[in-house]
Design an enzyme around this catalytic site. Structure first.
Site, mmCIF file in Angstrom:
data_model
loop_
_atom_site.group_PDB
_atom_site.id
_atom_site.type_symbol
_atom_site.label_atom_id
_atom_site.label_comp_id
_atom_site.label_asym_id
_atom_site.label_seq_id
_atom_site.Cartn_x
_atom_site.Cartn_y
_atom_site.Cartn_z
ATOM 1 N N ILE A 511 0.811 -1.211 0.000
ATOM 2 C CA ILE A 511 0.000 0.000 0.000
ATOM 3 C C ILE A 511 0.844 1.261 0.000
ATOM 4 C CG2 ILE A 511 -2.123 -0.971 0.969
ATOM 5 C CD1 ILE A 511 -1.175 -0.171 3.719
ATOM 6 N N GLY A 514 8.517 3.822 0.141
ATOM 7 C CA GLY A 514 9.236 5.032 0.526
ATOM 8 C C GLY A 514 10.705 4.738 0.689
ATOM 9 N N ASP A 630 8.861 16.071 12.411
ATOM 10 C CA ASP A 630 8.591 15.778 11.002
ATOM 11 C C ASP A 630 7.087 15.822 10.730
ATOM 12 O OD1 ASP A 630 9.252 15.232 8.406
ATOM 13 O OD2 ASP A 630 9.359 13.060 8.686
#
Ligand SMILES: *[C@@H]1O[C@H](CO)[C@@H](O)[C@H](O)[C@H]1NC(C)=O
Ligand SMILES: *[C@@H]1O[C@H](CO)[C@@H](O)[C@H](O)[C@H]1NC(C)=O
Ligand SMILES: *[C@@H]1O[C@H](CO)[C@@H](O)[C@H](O)[C@H]1NC(C)=O
Ligand SMILES: *[C@@H]1O[C@H](CO)[C@@H](O)[C@H](O)[C@H]1NC(C)=O
Ligand SMILES: *[C@@H]1O[C@H](CO)[C@@H](O)[C@H](O)[C@H]1NC(C)=O
Ligand SMILES: *[C@@H]1O[C@H](CO)[C@@H](O)[C@H](O)[C@H]1NC(C)=O
Ligand SMILES: *[C@@H]1O[C@H](CO)[C@@H](O)[C@H](O)[C@H]1NC(C)=O
Ligand SMILES: *[C@@H]1O[C@H](CO)[C@@H](O)[C@H](O)[C@H]1NC(C)=O
Ligand SMILES: *[C@H]1O[C@H](CO)[C@@H](O)[C@H](O)[C@H]1NC(C)=O
Length: 688
Positions: A511, A514, A630
């Site tokens: 799904i 990265g 982040d």
């Protein structure tokens, strides 16, 4: 069927019949439902009939020019049409006089700040009194956080013999007042204002406070701890609403136990059936299975309140766990605002048996200053009485504001509406010239989609199944040996389990991709639970550190607005993290159009506030402040109900141990825009 089981069956049938016959618990002597501004009688979703007031039955002494009726120009689909669509817009002092019996009443004011006949309710400031109590002063209905939609303010006011209940709305100079609906429901006279002495929680301790029916109350919180929301029609006849407690719980690693619903509740003269619905008692929140961990921890809830008012805190308890059959099995201490409120509380002992509900009241005085805006409740196991289990639990909670000596309940508006304060509230964001407190956050999150996402997205999770928590609970009551760390907080998966869940990392389960590796959807527990599996790329050195950081941080964090880490796998050199699956994916997908569905402004705002709450929780946990470093739209995931969950803690840092050291280095990730991150990482106290 043998005779004995037949008798048992008949008795239980009788019990069911009797309990449904008296399910309401209380029959109100007064119920007035007034749909202000409506031209004809209406029926709300809960089946209640609301009266229109075209002939001014309750308001005939007012100047006819003092008010006019209007419907909201726009109505959000999530807001109930009845009774929120129509409103009475008030130009000058306006009084409703309700004929009621004497005694305490719930007075509920319904507000939906929208645009009415071209007038924006956000510009309305007004005061409200009920007999001689001041309920609201120069109030702006748009200033409360709940002004995202409609909201209800609930008060308790006692009406004396021969009096009417007069509710008066007075617009501030050059302004208007408005009201969508008024609800009045009577209550038993001894429910809250019993005229009895209540322990005052104070540093010195020992003093008592007499709360009688000369004092008016405003409901601040009413929670079904560890349980689900209870709608007004499921209350005991007084139409109170009981909310969930997750948003106020500090470390939500504690277990929820529910579905003890087969256990009978034995109401008593001290705690009659109307006190709280059965669901409040059959659900609870209890500490972990680990006595060592419990001995070192508190189960804590934090509530935002107005400073300089006294508060009534009512705690509801009912011992229903099978393993508790006598006194001195669970004994705990209660602290309110860091002061001892009750020592060695043994619910079984106080109630005399299991299944008997009890409640304990405390009065807390809040002083001046920022700290006073918090009401903190801590439960901690009592070690001195050497109970069988080191644990603590709570079933329900109510917090009321008491009027001050001058008879006023009116606090300041929750948000500064003028532009003079944002700088002070956002010290780290000198470039912000925004006037509203919400806009900078919207801007930050929307701005976040300009940032390129490096990290992975992983999706929806299903809440861990009820049976898990129940079997876990029975497990911990069965064994009393203390282990070093609670394995329940973070489950270990073998590589075989992971492979089974993803059909050996089959591409159809992929799904997300990265820099650190791939994310798969996985199915576990015989197809009953969906998880997200993040498989870190073993060649990434950075990955090892982030893998460990994420396990260390997340295994201790549980919050409605944080993605939960369910477990990990470090078999055969793999680095795999297992999370709740987030069905709706990342916020970024919605902002950049990847998903063919755009979010409404209300959803966006709720997502912003959710993400802010998640971050606030990270920043607010006293012992270890966590700086995410982040924050961006691709790290904000959405569950099936679009509840925002902050994710990806690989770059997080532990902050200072006290909040006074505010200037730690919180160097954010390279490409991140300093402005956006600082806005999001600023002081979120005002959002609570
Ligand atoms: C409330 O009214 C119903 C029907 O009139 C009655 O059956 C019930 O016993 C009453 N309950 C109480 C607590 O008085
Ligand atoms: C509206 O409700 C009130 C009170 O329930 C009732 O007295 C009145 O007759 C109703 N009006 C209409 C038009 O049905
Ligand atoms: C209401 O307003 C109208 C027109 O502005 C005026 O003629 C009338 O006298 C007013 N009525 C009262 C009771 O003030
Ligand atoms: C107020 O409380 C007093 C003492 O508890 C009681 O006698 C009285 O009836 C109450 N008044 C009302 C209106 O409920
Ligand atoms: C009411 O609040 C607004 C906004 O804070 C302020 O401008 C106004 O002066 C206040 N009015 C009164 C009567 O206090
Ligand atoms: C309520 O209003 C009525 C008429 O408007 C008045 O007669 C009565 O004195 C008021 N009662 C109180 C308690 O203010
Ligand atoms: C529990 O709460 C009390 C009162 O707030 C505090 O004094 C104590 O240090 C807390 N204990 C732990 C282990 O956090
Ligand atoms: C609330 O206001 C009433 C009336 O002004 C007063 O008698 C009472 O003492 C106040 N209650 C508290 C807790 O101060
Ligand atoms: C609890 O169990 C009962 C039957 O025993 C069931 O009807 C109810 O839906 C269950 N409640 C929850 C919250 O699962």
């Amino acid at each position: 069927m043998n005779p004995l089981s037949l008798i048992t069956f008949l008795i239980s049938l009788l019990h069911v019949l009797l309990s449904s016959a008296t399910a309401a618990g209380y029959n109100a002597t007064d119920i007035i439902l007034l749909d202000c501004g409506a031209t004809s009688n209406t029926t709300s979703q809960d089946g209640r009939n609301w009266e229109a007031d075209p002939h001014s039955k309750y308001s005939r002494f007012n100047n006819p020019n003092a008010s006019f009726s209007s419907d909201a120009t726009r109505q959000d689909p999530s807001v109930l049409r009845v009774p929120f669509l129509s409103a009475l817009i008030i130009r000058s002092k306006f009084t409703f006089s309700f004929p009621v019996f004497s005694g305490p009443k719930f007075l509920r004011l319904y507000f939906y700040p929208e645009t009415y006949s071209g007038l924006d309710a956000a510009t309305f400031f007004f005061s409200v009194t009920a007999n001689h109590y001041n309920l609201l002063n120069n109030f702006s209905a748009s200033s409360t956080i709940s002004a995202l939609g409609s909201f209800i303010k609930e008060y308790v006011v006692t009406v004396w013999d021969g009096q009417m209940l007069n509710v008066t709305f007075t617009p501030s100079p050059d302004s208007f007042a408005f009201i969508n609906a008024i609800e009045i429901v009577s209550m038993p006279s001894v429910l809250y204002l019993r005229g009895s002495e209540i322990p005052l929680v104070l540093a010195e301790g020992g003093r008592l406070f007499t709360l009688d029916n000369t004092t008016a109350l405003e409901t601040m919180y009413r929670l079904n701890i560890g349980g689900k929301r209870i709608e007004n029609k499921d209350d005991t006849g007084m139409y109170r609403t009981w909310s969930q407690d997750e948003d106020y719980l500090v470390a939500s690693k504690w277990v929820t136990v529910y579905n003890l619903s087969d256990s009978p509740i034995k109401y008593t003269p001290d705690t009659p059936e109307y006190t709280a619905p059965k669901d409040v008692y059959t659900t609870l929140r209890i500490m972990s299975s680990d006595p060592w961990l419990n001995g070192k921890s508190n189960m804590t809830w934090i509530f935002t309140v107005d400073a300089e008012f006294p508060y009534l805190v009512r705690l509801h308890f009912c011992e229903l766990l099978d393993s508790i059959t006598g006194p001195n099995q669970i004994v705990f201490n209660i602290f309110i605002n860091n002061q001892p409120a009750a020592k060695q509380v043994d619910v079984f002992d106080m109630a005399g048996d299991s299944g008997i509900p009890i409640h304990k009241d405390y009065i807390v005085l809040t002083g001046k200053g920022a700290k006073a805006k918090e009401l903190r409740l801590d439960l901690h196991p009592d070690q001195s009485s050497k109970p069988q289990y080191l644990n603590a639990f709570l079933n329900g909670l109510e917090i009321f504001k008491l009027n001050g000596t001058a008879g006023s309940l009116a606090g300041p508006n929750s948000y500064p509406v003028s532009s003079s304060q944002p700088r002070e509230l956002l010290p780290e964001s000198p470039k912000s010239h925004e006037k509203s407190m919400i806009l900078p956050i919207v801007g930050a999150i929307l701005g976040g989609f300009a940032l390129f996402s490096l990290l992975l997205s992983f999706f929806i999770l299903q809440r861990r199944k009820l049976k898990d928590s129940l079997s876990f609970t029975s497990k911990f009551f069965a064994t009393r040996t203390s282990s070093s760390l609670p394995s329940d907080l973070c489950r270990y998966f073998s590589i075989a389990e992971i492979k089974a869940a993803t059909q050996d990392f089959e591409d159809t389960f992929l799904i997300g991709r990265g820099g650190f590796g791939n994310v798969y959807k996985g199915i576990i527990n015989d197809g009953t639970a969906t998880i997200a599996i993040k498989r870190l790329n073993p060649s990434s050195r950075q990955g090892v550190r982030e893998f460990c950081t994420e396990i260390a941080m997340l295994s201790n964090l549980r919050h409605r607005h944080l993605v939960s880490l369910i477990g990990y796998c470090d078999d055969h050199g793999e680095m795999i993290l297992v999370y709740d699956y987030m069905a709706r994916g990342t916020l970024r997908d919605y902002l950049d159009g990847t998903k063919n569905l755009s979010l409404s402004w209300k959803q966006r705002l709720e997502i912003c506030i959710g993400a802010a709450r998640g971050l606030h929780y990270l920043h607010g946990e006293a012992k270890h402040v966590i700086i995410h470093r982040d924050v961006k739209s691709s790290n904000i995931l959405l569950d099936e109900n679009f509840i925002a969950k902050v994710s990806d803690f690989g770059l997080s840092k532990l902050g200072p141990t006290t909040t006074s050291e505010t200037h730690v280095s919180t160097m954010v990730k390279a490409e991140a825009s300093q402005d956006n991150l600082q806005v999001l990482h600023g002081n979120f106290d005002y959002l609570r």
